[in-house]
Design a protein around this motif. Sequence first.
Motif, PDB file in Angstrom:
ATOM      1  N   PRO A 323       0.802  -1.211   0.000  1.00 12.83           N
ATOM      2  CA  PRO A 323       0.000   0.000   0.000  1.00 12.83           C
ATOM      3  C   PRO A 323       0.847   1.279   0.000  1.00 12.83           C
ATOM      4  N   ARG A 346       5.791   7.346   0.211  1.00 17.05           N
ATOM      5  CA  ARG A 346       5.168   7.190   1.520  1.00 17.05           C
ATOM      6  C   ARG A 346       4.735   5.743   1.660  1.00 17.05           C
TER       7      ARG A 346
ATOM      8  N   HIS B   3      -0.477   5.515  10.530  1.00 10.79           N
ATOM      9  CA  HIS B   3      -1.657   4.690  10.307  1.00 10.79           C
ATOM     10  C   HIS B   3      -2.370   5.085   9.017  1.00 10.79           C
ATOM     11  N   ILE B   4      -1.718   5.920   8.228  1.00 11.77           N
ATOM     12  CA  ILE B   4      -2.344   6.400   6.998  1.00 11.77           C
ATOM     13  C   ILE B   4      -1.872   5.558   5.807  1.00 11.77           C
ATOM     14  N   MET B   5      -2.803   5.209   4.978  1.00 11.36           N
ATOM     15  CA  MET B   5      -2.517   4.391   3.808  1.00 11.36           C
ATOM     16  C   MET B   5      -3.381   4.914   2.670  1.00 11.36           C
ATOM     17  N   LEU B 148      -5.907   3.581   9.305  1.00 12.98           N
ATOM     18  CA  LEU B 148      -6.075   2.192   9.721  1.00 12.98           C
ATOM     19  C   LEU B 148      -6.815   2.049  11.047  1.00 12.98           C
ATOM     20  N   ASP B 149      -6.749   3.080  11.863  1.00 13.55           N
ATOM     21  CA  ASP B 149      -7.378   3.030  13.185  1.00 13.55           C
ATOM     22  C   ASP B 149      -8.877   3.306  13.149  1.00 13.55           C
ATOM     23  N   ASN B 172      -7.608  -1.541   9.885  1.00  9.39           N
ATOM     24  CA  ASN B 172      -6.481  -2.400  10.219  1.00  9.39           C
ATOM     25  C   ASN B 172      -6.917  -3.840  10.483  1.00  9.39           C
TER      26      ASN B 172
END
Lengths: 493, 493
Positions: A323, A346, B3-5, B148-149, B172
Motif C-alpha cells: 500500500p 510514503r 496509520h495512513i494508507m 487504519l485506526d 487495520n
Amino acid sequence: MSHIMEHWLEKRAHLSPHDTAIETVTGEVWTFRQLRDAACDLAKRVASIGPKETSHIGILSNNSVDMILHFFACTYLQCPAVFFNTRLSIAELKQQCDIADVEMLLTADQYHTIGKELADEKNLPHYTFREVKQCQPLSISVATDIDLDVVCSMMFTSGTTGIPKAVMHTFNNHWSSAISSALHLGLYSSDKWLACLPLFHIGGLSIVIKSVIYGMPIYLLETFDEKQVHDAIMYQQVTMISVVAVTCQRLLHVLGDQRYPDTFRCMLLGGGPAPKSLLEQAREKEVPIVQTYGMTETCSQIATLSASDALRKLGSAGKALFPASLQIWQDEKQQSTGQIGEIVVRGPMVTKGYYQRPDANQSVFQNGWLYTGDVGYVDDEGFLYVVDRRSDLIISGGENIYPAEVEDVLLQLSAINEAGVVGIKNQTWGEVPIAFVVLSETIDQETILSHCKKNLASFKVPKQIHFVDDLPRNATNKLQRHRLKEWGTKHQA
Amino acid sequence: MSHIMEHWLEKRAHLSPHDTAIETVTGEVWTFRQLRDAACDLAKRVASIGPKETSHIGILSNNSVDMILHFFACTYLQCPAVFFNTRLSIAELKQQCDIADVEMLLTADQYHTIGKELADEKNLPHYTFREVKQCQPLSISVATDIDLDVVCSMMFTSGTTGIPKAVMHTFNNHWSSAISSALHLGLYSSDKWLACLPLFHIGGLSIVIKSVIYGMPIYLLETFDEKQVHDAIMYQQVTMISVVAVTCQRLLHVLGDQRYPDTFRCMLLGGGPAPKSLLEQAREKEVPIVQTYGMTETCSQIATLSASDALRKLGSAGKALFPASLQIWQDEKQQSTGQIGEIVVRGPMVTKGYYQRPDANQSVFQNGWLYTGDVGYVDDEGFLYVVDRRSDLIISGGENIYPAEVEDVLLQLSAINEAGVVGIKNQTWGEVPIAFVVLSETIDQETILSHCKKNLASFKVPKQIHFVDDLPRNATNKLQRHRLKEWGTKHQA
C-alpha cells in the motif's frame, strides 16, 4: 491499534517447525525450529556479555547462517542490530560505531583482528561468533513478542555531507516490506529465494525476514558467485533471486543459450538503474526480470514492475507497491504525467528516520512523505521511470558511493586543497569513482591512493586521480557537480 | 508508526485497472477501475443525502455488485458501514439501528418497504440503491487515504444477555485479516474466490476486502445455490471458496462421484464445528477442505488448518494464523497441552471492541487478549480443537443464534413466565433452536410462534415449543443451560 505481535521466528517455528528455513551450497539444511532454537540459545549467550535492553549491537560479517543467527539473537534481546559493510576501512567502521552508538561488537571469525582493533579503540566488548558460542548462556527469558514500533536493525547510508547516517528499520518497516513484496510477487508454496546479496544491505536482509514471515526456504550463498548462482537456479529449485545490474549481467553471460527452468519465476533487479541493453538481452533469453526501485530508507523495494509489464514498459521500475504511494515533486509543486522531478514516497515500509539526525530527518521528511533525492517521472499509465539517482550518488556494482565521503578523505591530506569526486561509466560496475584534486603542495598519486585505501572501502577508492588548477564552482563557491560530471565524461574516453 | 494508507480501492485501481474485480453468474464483469469509478460516483451521490463525516450508514442488502459499491462508497465518505442481516425481523432491525447509532439507511431495492418502515420509525433518511443512483452527485473530494485506526464496518453479534452488540472492524482489522489469510493460504496469480456467503457476515465481506488488497477476482453469487456453486468450481476456474458445514455437505452431494479440477485449491470451511463424517467424506472425494476457526470479533479467520495437515489432523481448526496468537485458559491459569479451557486470542485482526459497550469490552478483553467464550484445547503439536462454541451459542446453517435473544422475545408475552432455549442436532442445519416455557396463563403454541416470527429472523424461531412446569435452575436461580441441553437431547428422539 496494538503494535505487539508474537516474535516472528517464534511464530514461524510454531507454525512450520519442520519446514526448511535455510539451505546452503554445502548442503547444510536448517529448519525453522532449529533456527529458532539456535537463535534463542545464542541470545542467552550474548546476554552473558552484558548488553542492556535496547543496546545497539554491531554485526560485522559476510553472509552465513551464523550471521543470521546472531541477527535473530539480537531481536530476542530486543537490541537493534547495526549492520556494517565488511568492505569498509577500519576508519569508516570506527566512524559508524560512533554514529550508531554501538555498545557491543559481534563479528564473523575472519574479522577477529579488525573487530579487536575497533573494540579496543572504542572500548567496546567484542566477540567473534565462535567466542559467543563459548559463552555460558544466562538463564533469562528471551522476548517472545515484538513491538512493531521498535527499531530492529540499522544500516548506513550517506548523503551530500559525506557523513554516514544510520537508517533505522523498525519491525513494522520489515513487516510491511515483506507483505508489500508478497502482494506484488505472490506467495507460492514452491517458493525458494536465493540470497546472494550481502545481508548487511537491506536487499539481502529483507530476504531473511521474508523467509520467516512467509515460511519460505532461502538458498544462502556467502557471496555472489555466478557459477554457484547459475547452478542453484538450474538445479536447486530456486524460484526467486535478488540481483543488481552487474550480477545480472554475469548471470546472463553464464546462461548463454540455455534457458532457466519454468519454475524460476522472478529475478528481482534492483540497486540502481539497469542498462537497457541488459534488459533487452534478458528478454531475449526469456529471463523473468522484475525491475524494482528501493533504497535503504524504504527497507528494500518500494516500486516494482510486474513481470507481465516487463516487455511493454522496459526500463520502468513499475508502480509503488500496495500500500505505498509515490509522487513526483519539483519546486514545491506536484508534477503531472511525464514531468521530471524528485521522487517522493510514503508507506509503512519507509524508515522513521536517521538515528539522532533531526536535521537530516527534517530535510527529507514532509507530511509523512520521504523526499528521496532521486529524479524520475511517471508515464501516462502511472509507471515510474527513474532518470537519475540523487544527483551526486555513484552506484558501483550495486554499492552506493557518496562523493562527499571520498572527498572528505582526500581533503584529510594537507597537500590537497580541493577535491571533487564523480562517477564515470564502467562496463563491469556500471560506474566507478574518479577524483579531481587541486594541490597546495606536491604529492604523488600513489601517496593519495594509499591514504584512500587505508580510509575507504576499496570500491570507493578513486580509479583515477586528476590534478587540476581549479574545480568548477558557482558564484557562491559551491562545487558544480554537473560540470564535474562533464569533466568526468571527457576523461572517460 | 503511521496509520495512513492510500485508500485500497484507489490503490488497486491504480495498480491493476484492467484486471477483473468481480464476475457474476450472469456474466457481468467489473474491473477494478470500473469498481473504483462507480464507488466514487456513488459516494458523491450518497454525500448529497447529507451524512456527516463518520456518520454510521446502515446497509440492508443481499449479495450484489450494488451492495459492494455502496460499501465502498461509505469508505470513500469515511463513514462506517453497518451491515444488517437481511433475515432479521423489523423489530430486530430497529433494535440494531439504535445500538449502532445508524444515521442513514441504504437498502437493496427489494427491501424498499422494510427500509421505509424502519426509517420512518427512527426518523432516518432512507434510500434504496436505485434511489441513490438518481441523487445528484455533490462535487466533493472523496477520501483518497484511509486511517487504519478508523472503523470501516460494523456487524452484530449477541451474547449471554441477548442484546446484540455491534462489533467494530477497523481498516487495520480488515487489512490484517487479508494479510494473515494470504500468509497461510498463499497468493497465486490464478486465484479467484467464490463469494456465496452473505456479505453482511464477516466471512463474506472479507472476500471483497481480499479481492481489492490482493488484486484478485471474485465470483459473486447472490446466495448459496449448490448447482451454481458446483458449476462455478467445475467450469469457471474458481480456486477458492468459503463455506459452512451445511453448504459444504450439499456441495459434496452434488459432486457425487465427480472430482473438482486440480486448480480448485481451497474450500475454506468455517462458521462452526464440522461433523467428522463430513470431513471424512470430503477426504474420500479429494476435496481440498481447509478448516478454519474465527468469529465476527476476529474479522473472520484467526486459526486455520493447512491443507497438508488436513488428513493428519482431521477435525482440528489448525494453528493461529501468522501473526496471531492463541492460548487456552481456565480459572485464570493458562492450560497446557490437551487441557480443555476457554480459547483466548490476540492479533491485529481482533476487533478493538463492541460499539459503546464498555461493560462488554471490559469483560472480554484482558491485556490485549480476547476471551472468546469458546471452549477447546491444543494438542501436543499445537493444533487447536474447538470442543464447543460459547456454551449457549446455537449455530444453525452457519448463522449464530443466541438463546438469550430468543428467550427475550418469548418473555415479551405476558403469558410466558420463564423461557429457556437450546439447540438440538439437525441433519440439515447442524442445530436448530427449541424452547421450553413455563406459563402463567394459557396461551397456545401458534400464538407464541406467530409472535416469534414477527420479532425474530426465521432461522431463530424455535422449531419446537415445550410447555413445562419448571426450568432447571441452580441454587442462585440461574438457568442451568447444561441441564437444559440434556432436556433438548431427550426431545430430539
